[in-house]
Structures are given as structure tokens and as C-alpha cells.
Design an enzyme around this catalytic site. Structure first.
Site, PDB file in Angstrom:
ATOM      1  N   LYS A 165      46.460  57.045  48.006  1.00 17.26           N
ATOM      2  CA  LYS A 165      46.890  55.747  47.827  1.00 17.26           C
ATOM      3  C   LYS A 165      46.414  54.994  46.857  1.00 17.26           C
ATOM      4  O   LYS A 165      46.483  54.807  45.337  1.00 17.26           O
ATOM      5  CB  LYS A 165      46.559  55.030  49.131  1.00 17.26           C
ATOM      6  CG  LYS A 165      47.805  55.575  49.743  1.00 17.26           C
ATOM      7  CD  LYS A 165      47.498  55.069  51.214  1.00 17.26           C
ATOM      8  CE  LYS A 165      48.432  54.880  52.023  1.00 17.26           C
ATOM      9  NZ  LYS A 165      47.995  54.819  53.404  1.00 17.26           N
ATOM     10  N   GLN A 191      43.424  52.299  57.402  1.00 18.79           N
ATOM     11  CA  GLN A 191      44.661  53.291  58.019  1.00 18.79           C
ATOM     12  C   GLN A 191      44.388  54.055  59.201  1.00 18.79           C
ATOM     13  O   GLN A 191      43.632  53.891  59.860  1.00 18.79           O
ATOM     14  CB  GLN A 191      43.739  54.504  56.975  1.00 18.79           C
ATOM     15  CG  GLN A 191      44.716  56.092  56.776  1.00 18.79           C
ATOM     16  CD  GLN A 191      45.718  55.876  55.878  1.00 18.79           C
ATOM     17  OE1 GLN A 191      46.399  55.249  55.303  1.00 18.79           O
ATOM     18  NE2 GLN A 191      46.706  56.491  56.637  1.00 18.79           N
ATOM     19  N   ASP A 246      51.436  46.966  54.364  1.00 24.47           N
ATOM     20  CA  ASP A 246      51.956  47.675  55.292  1.00 24.47           C
ATOM     21  C   ASP A 246      53.147  46.760  56.069  1.00 24.47           C
ATOM     22  O   ASP A 246      53.299  48.211  56.481  1.00 24.47           O
ATOM     23  CB  ASP A 246      50.811  48.252  56.484  1.00 24.47           C
ATOM     24  CG  ASP A 246      50.111  49.546  55.950  1.00 24.47           C
ATOM     25  OD1 ASP A 246      51.505  50.502  55.058  1.00 24.47           O
ATOM     26  OD2 ASP A 246      49.278  49.671  55.882  1.00 24.47           O
TER      27      ASP A 246
HETATM   28  N1  GUN Z   1      49.079  55.961  58.705  1.00 29.01           N
HETATM   29  C1  GUN Z   1      50.176  56.820  58.866  1.00 29.01           C
HETATM   30  N2  GUN Z   1      51.766  56.343  57.784  1.00 29.01           N
HETATM   31  C2  GUN Z   1      50.805  54.821  57.711  1.00 29.01           C
HETATM   32  C3  GUN Z   1      51.142  53.902  56.744  1.00 29.01           C
HETATM   33  O1  GUN Z   1      52.015  54.028  56.802  1.00 29.01           O
HETATM   34  N3  GUN Z   1      50.196  53.211  57.001  1.00 29.01           N
HETATM   35  C4  GUN Z   1      48.836  52.788  56.884  1.00 29.01           C
HETATM   36  N4  GUN Z   1      47.977  51.854  57.160  1.00 29.01           N
HETATM   37  N5  GUN Z   1      48.204  54.429  58.142  1.00 29.01           N
HETATM   38  C5  GUN Z   1      49.567  54.809  58.149  1.00 29.01           C
END
Ligand code: GUN
Length: 293
Positions: free
Chosen positions: A53, A97, A120
Site C-alpha cells: 500500500k 490494517q 476502507d
Molecule cells: N485486511 C484484509 N483486507 C483488508 C482491507 O481491505 N483493509 C484493511 N484495513 N485491512 C484488511
């Protein structure tokens, strides 16, 4: 032979577009869009996601900060950091995350992020907005799937779409986005009876289960579009999806490979959402200044 839906190529196209938009944004506002990512602990998959990311942000010219907190971080410490980022006008998007270590309250953390910065789309306000079809943010993975479908000219309207999996991050929002595009949507899950009878009707089949080899050839209608959201390791430790790819691929019209299908899209879809958050953030700041005069 199916057409392979190339997530890397579609990602590159989206990133190219965002790079130009970012340049224009930075010229106009004197700063780049900013994403803050919080990682608690050292879950190996989460570390990889966060690294990717950050890399994606850098590639398009965004500013990104990664806060790597130790696994024993307390709820108060985490909420304090989120509060600081919520108030920071230079932070446009905040992402924590998941999964978090077991002692932390994921729900409370999700609720703490200001909905305007929740790229998100996990905050209930944003979840509700997706339900109502009037949203600013949608979760990255289903957004990536929709982008892939659009890129390959696959219109879900009137199609039978079956989503396997009902998670808040993938299955549920995926069903809503397909519904919004006028598909007839069935959501299947671990308690579904007669799963193959459902999946065999699917013109578009999305699997988000997390089990290697879960989708077998006898579960797929010939000519179907098969989207594999799974990210698993097989017995040899190789990355693979939910779909028994060698058996299913010859049946399909389109299929996503793993790796190189949905995975790259999940990371990339953060970028347009961060840009949107930044545009709205600065528009709101301008409005606030106007209101003081
Ligand atoms: N863990 C697995 N997929 C995601 C996501 O799309 N966003 C976040 N913040 N954590 C995750």
C-alpha cells in the site's frame, strides 16, 4: 480457453490515471493527497499488504505515513493515534490494517476513524451508504472486482451473480455492488445447502472463501465469468486462490488468475479513494474558511 483477467494491467491503467490526477491535485493545492496506514504487530500477511500500500502511494505521488505499532499496543494508545490523525488536516485517509491483535477491539477502532477519512469504508456510516447506493467509499476488494469487470466490458445487469462468502470486507459489499449494477445476486456461505446448485446457475461467480481448490469444475456453468478473491497457499506453499484453476479455466469465458488477478486491484483501489478523500477534505476546509468571513 478463457480470457485471463489481468489485474496487473488493469491496476497499471488505474495507477496511470491517478498519477495524472495527483499531479493536478498537488499543483492546485500545494500538497499531495495523504494516506496514513496503521499496522499493529507483525502479522506477515498484513506486513506485506501495508508495504504494498505504501509503495502504491509512492508510485502515484501521494504522501503516505506508516505507523508500525508494537503488538502489545493498548486500545487507548491506538485510539489516541487515530484521534490525532482524525484532527490532522494534512491526513486525508486513515487505514488500520486488519486483523488486529486479539486484545484490541476492532469494532471500537473502526468506529473511531472519522467516516470522511475511512478509505476502507468499514465505518457503519460508510457501510450504510454502500447499502443505500449513495457512497463515497467502498471496500477495496469488491471495488477492484467491479473495476475488472468494467475493464473487460462485462455488464452484470440481468446476470445471475453468485458470491460465495459473506464477510463485511468482501462478500456483503460485493453483493451490494453487483446488485447496484442490476444483477440478480445470490450470497452463499458455509451454511448454504446445495452450494453447487447455486453456483452452477452463476453467469458471474465470485469466490471469497479462503480455501484452496474450493471451487471445482462441476460447480461452474460453462461460459461463466469466474472471479477468484481467495489468497491461499497450496500444499507446496505456492500462492493460489479458491478455484481449482486447471480444471475450471477451460470452462470459463473469463477468469482471474491468482496471483495477478484481484490481488493487485485490492491495493490499487485505495488510490482513487484516497484522492476522493483528499478532494473532499480540502473542499470542506475551504468551506470552513468561507464560513468564518
Ligand atoms: N485486511 C484484509 N483486507 C483488508 C482491507 O481491505 N483493509 C484493511 N484495513 N485491512 C484488511
Amino acid at each position: 480457453m478463457a480470457v485471463l483477467m489481468d489485474g496487473k494491467a488493469v491496476s497499471a491503467a488505474v495507477r496511470g490515471r491517478i498519477r495524472l490526477d495527483c499531479e493536478a491535485f498537488t499543483k492546485k493545492f500545494g500538497r499531495a493527497p495523504g494516506l496514513s496506514v496503521i499496522l499493529v504487530g507483525n502479522d506477515p500477511a498484513s506486513c506485506v499488504y501495508v508495504r504494498n500500500k505504501k509503495r502504491a502511494c509512492e508510485e502515484v505521488g501521494f504522501s503516505s505515513s506508516v505507523y508500525e505499532l508494537p503488538g502489545n499496543t493498548t486500545q487507548e494508545e491506538l485510539l489516541l493515534l487515530i484521534d490525532r490523525l482524525n484532527r490532522d488536516p494534512a491526513v486525508d485517509g486513515i487505514l488500520v490494517q486488519l486483523p488486529l491483535p486479539a486484545h484490541l477491539d476492532e469494532k471500537a477502532v473502526t468506529l473511531a476513524i472519522r467516516p470522511e477519512k475511512d478509505v476502507d469504508a468499514f465505518h457503519p456510516i460508510n457501510v450504510g451508504a454502500v447499502c443505500a447506493g449513495e457512497y463515497t467509499f467502498v471496500p477495496c476488494t469488491p471495488a477492484g472486482v467491479m473495476e475488472l469487470l468494467a475493464y473487460y466490458g462485462i455488464d452484470p445487469a440481468g446476470k445471475d451473480c453468485v458470491v460465495i462468502g459473506r464477510s463485511n470486507i468482501v462478500g456483503k459489499p460485493q453483493a451490494l455492488l453487483l446488485l447496484e449494477k442490476n444483477a440478480t445476486v445470490t450470497v452463499c456461505h458455509s451454511r448454504t445447502v446445495g452450494l453447487a446448485e447455486h453456483t452452477r446457475r452463476a453467469d458471474i461467480l465470485v469466490s471469497a472463501v479462503g480455501k484452496a481448490g474450493f471451487v471445482r469444475a462441476d460447480m461452474v456453468k460453462p461460459g461463466a465469468v469466474v472471479i477468484d478473491v481467495g489468497m491461499n497457499r497450496n500444499a507446496e506453499g505456492k500462492l493460489c486462490g479458491d478455484v481449482d484453476f486447471p480444471a475450471v479455466e477451460p470452462l470459463c469465458s473469463y477468469i482471474t488468475p491468482v496471483p495477478g488477478g484481484v490481488g493487485p486491484m485490492t491495493i490499487t483501489m485505495l488510490l482513487p479513494k484516497t484522492l476522493t478523500a483528499a478532494e473532499k477534505n480540502l473542499a470542506n476546509q475551504e468551506k470552513a474558511i468561507d464560513n468564518t468571513y
